[in-house]
Design a protein around this motif. Sequence first.
Motif, PDB file in Angstrom:
ATOM      1  N   CYS A  62      -5.648  -0.038  -2.310  1.00 15.30           N
ATOM      2  CA  CYS A  62      -4.455  -0.439  -3.074  1.00 15.30           C
ATOM      3  C   CYS A  62      -4.154  -1.931  -3.032  1.00 15.30           C
ATOM      4  N   GLN A  63      -4.856  -2.684  -2.189  1.00 17.53           N
ATOM      5  CA  GLN A  63      -4.677  -4.130  -2.051  1.00 17.53           C
ATOM      6  C   GLN A  63      -3.395  -4.520  -1.312  1.00 17.53           C
ATOM      7  N   ASN A  64      -2.716  -3.542  -0.692  1.00 16.54           N
ATOM      8  CA  ASN A  64      -1.562  -3.884   0.139  1.00 16.54           C
ATOM      9  C   ASN A  64      -2.067  -4.476   1.447  1.00 16.54           C
ATOM     10  N   LEU A  65      -1.173  -5.079   2.200  1.00 14.03           N
ATOM     11  CA  LEU A  65      -1.560  -5.661   3.485  1.00 14.03           C
ATOM     12  C   LEU A  65      -1.580  -4.583   4.562  1.00 14.03           C
ATOM     13  N   THR A  66      -2.600  -4.639   5.407  1.00 13.79           N
ATOM     14  CA  THR A  66      -2.718  -3.663   6.494  1.00 13.79           C
ATOM     15  C   THR A  66      -3.569  -4.237   7.613  1.00 13.79           C
ATOM     16  N   GLU A  67      -3.422  -3.684   8.788  1.00 16.36           N
ATOM     17  CA  GLU A  67      -4.309  -4.047   9.904  1.00 16.36           C
ATOM     18  C   GLU A  67      -5.324  -2.933  10.153  1.00 16.36           C
ATOM     19  N   MET A  68      -5.170  -1.805   9.427  1.00  9.73           N
ATOM     20  CA  MET A  68      -6.072  -0.673   9.585  1.00  9.73           C
ATOM     21  C   MET A  68      -7.154  -0.717   8.506  1.00  9.73           C
ATOM     22  N   GLU A  69      -8.107   0.219   8.580  1.00  7.36           N
ATOM     23  CA  GLU A  69      -9.159   0.268   7.564  1.00  7.36           C
ATOM     24  C   GLU A  69      -8.543   0.522   6.193  1.00  7.36           C
ATOM     25  N   LEU A  70      -7.673   1.549   6.101  1.00  5.33           N
ATOM     26  CA  LEU A  70      -6.873   1.830   4.909  1.00  5.33           C
ATOM     27  C   LEU A  70      -5.409   1.700   5.304  1.00  5.33           C
ATOM     28  N   CYS A  71      -4.557   1.294   4.374  1.00 11.43           N
ATOM     29  CA  CYS A  71      -3.133   1.220   4.705  1.00 11.43           C
ATOM     30  C   CYS A  71      -2.600   2.636   4.958  1.00 11.43           C
ATOM     31  N   VAL A  86       2.322   0.418  -9.768  1.00  8.36           N
ATOM     32  CA  VAL A  86       1.787  -0.945  -9.767  1.00  8.36           C
ATOM     33  C   VAL A  86       2.917  -1.932  -9.510  1.00  8.36           C
ATOM     34  N   VAL A  87       2.764  -2.752  -8.462  1.00  6.99           N
ATOM     35  CA  VAL A  87       3.787  -3.736  -8.098  1.00  6.99           C
ATOM     36  C   VAL A  87       3.173  -5.125  -7.979  1.00  6.99           C
ATOM     37  N   GLU A  88       4.051  -6.109  -7.953  1.00  6.35           N
ATOM     38  CA  GLU A  88       3.603  -7.506  -7.871  1.00  6.35           C
ATOM     39  C   GLU A  88       3.132  -7.886  -6.474  1.00  6.35           C
ATOM     40  N   SER A  89       3.891  -7.495  -5.438  1.00 12.20           N
ATOM     41  CA  SER A  89       3.592  -7.978  -4.090  1.00 12.20           C
ATOM     42  C   SER A  89       3.845  -6.903  -3.034  1.00 12.20           C
ATOM     43  N   THR A  94       7.390  -2.309   0.188  1.00 10.59           N
ATOM     44  CA  THR A  94       8.399  -2.094   1.229  1.00 10.59           C
ATOM     45  C   THR A  94       9.728  -1.671   0.610  1.00 10.59           C
ATOM     46  N   ALA A  95      10.125  -2.343  -0.484  1.00  5.53           N
ATOM     47  CA  ALA A  95      11.391  -2.023  -1.150  1.00  5.53           C
ATOM     48  C   ALA A  95      11.383  -0.589  -1.686  1.00  5.53           C
ATOM     49  N   LEU A  96      10.295  -0.187  -2.341  1.00  2.00           N
ATOM     50  CA  LEU A  96      10.216   1.164  -2.898  1.00  2.00           C
ATOM     51  C   LEU A  96      10.122   2.224  -1.797  1.00  2.00           C
ATOM     52  N   GLU A  97       9.438   1.917  -0.709  1.00  5.64           N
ATOM     53  CA  GLU A  97       9.336   2.869   0.403  1.00  5.64           C
ATOM     54  C   GLU A  97      10.686   3.109   1.059  1.00  5.64           C
ATOM     55  N   ARG A  98      11.574   2.110   1.002  1.00  8.97           N
ATOM     56  CA  ARG A  98      12.913   2.272   1.577  1.00  8.97           C
ATOM     57  C   ARG A  98      13.695   3.381   0.894  1.00  8.97           C
ATOM     58  N   THR A  99      13.364   3.688  -0.377  1.00  9.32           N
ATOM     59  CA  THR A  99      14.094   4.754  -1.078  1.00  9.32           C
ATOM     60  C   THR A  99      13.836   6.108  -0.444  1.00  9.32           C
ATOM     61  N   GLY A 100      12.657   6.273   0.163  1.00  9.08           N
ATOM     62  CA  GLY A 100      12.295   7.556   0.761  1.00  9.08           C
ATOM     63  C   GLY A 100      12.029   8.639  -0.268  1.00  9.08           C
ATOM     64  N   GLU A 101      11.986   8.283  -1.544  1.00  8.80           N
ATOM     65  CA  GLU A 101      11.859   9.265  -2.623  1.00  8.80           C
ATOM     66  C   GLU A 101      10.501   9.240  -3.316  1.00  8.80           C
ATOM     67  N   TYR A 102       9.822   8.113  -3.271  1.00 10.34           N
ATOM     68  CA  TYR A 102       8.546   7.997  -3.991  1.00 10.34           C
ATOM     69  C   TYR A 102       7.430   8.583  -3.140  1.00 10.34           C
ATOM     70  N   GLY A 180      15.977  -9.861 -12.340  1.00 12.67           N
ATOM     71  CA  GLY A 180      16.205  -9.451 -10.957  1.00 12.67           C
ATOM     72  C   GLY A 180      14.899  -9.216 -10.224  1.00 12.67           C
ATOM     73  N   SER A 181      14.989  -8.878  -8.947  1.00 10.40           N
ATOM     74  CA  SER A 181      13.811  -8.688  -8.118  1.00 10.40           C
ATOM     75  C   SER A 181      13.912  -7.376  -7.354  1.00 10.40           C
ATOM     76  N   LEU A 182      12.816  -6.612  -7.339  1.00  8.96           N
ATOM     77  CA  LEU A 182      12.793  -5.333  -6.608  1.00  8.96           C
ATOM     78  C   LEU A 182      13.148  -5.517  -5.136  1.00  8.96           C
ATOM     79  N   GLU A 183      12.677  -6.608  -4.590  1.00  5.55           N
ATOM     80  CA  GLU A 183      12.837  -6.876  -3.161  1.00  5.55           C
ATOM     81  C   GLU A 183      14.297  -6.802  -2.720  1.00  5.55           C
ATOM     82  N   TYR A 184      15.222  -7.200  -3.609  1.00  4.65           N
ATOM     83  CA  TYR A 184      16.635  -7.278  -3.235  1.00  4.65           C
ATOM     84  C   TYR A 184      17.466  -6.104  -3.754  1.00  4.65           C
TER      85      TYR A 184
END
Length: 200
Positions: A62-71, A86-89, A94-102, A180-184
Amino acid sequence: MAGYHALPLELLAEEFAKLPGIGLKSAQRLAYSIISRPEEDVERFANALLSAKRDIHYCPCCQNLTEMELCSVCADEERDHSLICVVESPKDVTALERTGEYTGVYHVLHGLISPIDGITPDKLRIRELLARLQDGKVREVIMATNPTVEGDATAMYLAQLLEPLKVKVTRLAFGLPVGGSLEYADEVTLFKALENRTAM
């Protein structure tokens, strides 16, 4: 930077000033803060910086940042891998995961198309996204780029690119202000945007 400071302090402040959102005064405050801390705290801080730089890499899926083999999202078999957001960064993940719904997975572009800034499609992680769609297992791609000129242009470009692949492409129904920005955004707004996404 004024020459009356000790040279190592000036150099440290100059490094802090290279970070986004850090002006000269803030950089000087941070430098003074580091100098006033115990040496073991500073060593821990320096080791955390080096560790983050050395150990974190892009998830090959997925191209997200991780320290593991797969995120952790891509490695989770409970997630819906037929649904890609599909997200920008990485901050947007992190912002979408905070919803706990996706419950789907992500794809991080690491930028948006912006010819004026020299960012063309080939500089984004679009090739990797297309590779993920080749097996025909993905049923929907959600465009969750920010509602800006660049975000909309990138979403439209990708929607056109994906059209021949016969995959459903939707766009978040933004309850966010244009520009606006997803992050906020708060969790409820993001959840509603996901829930009410529209076809592109």
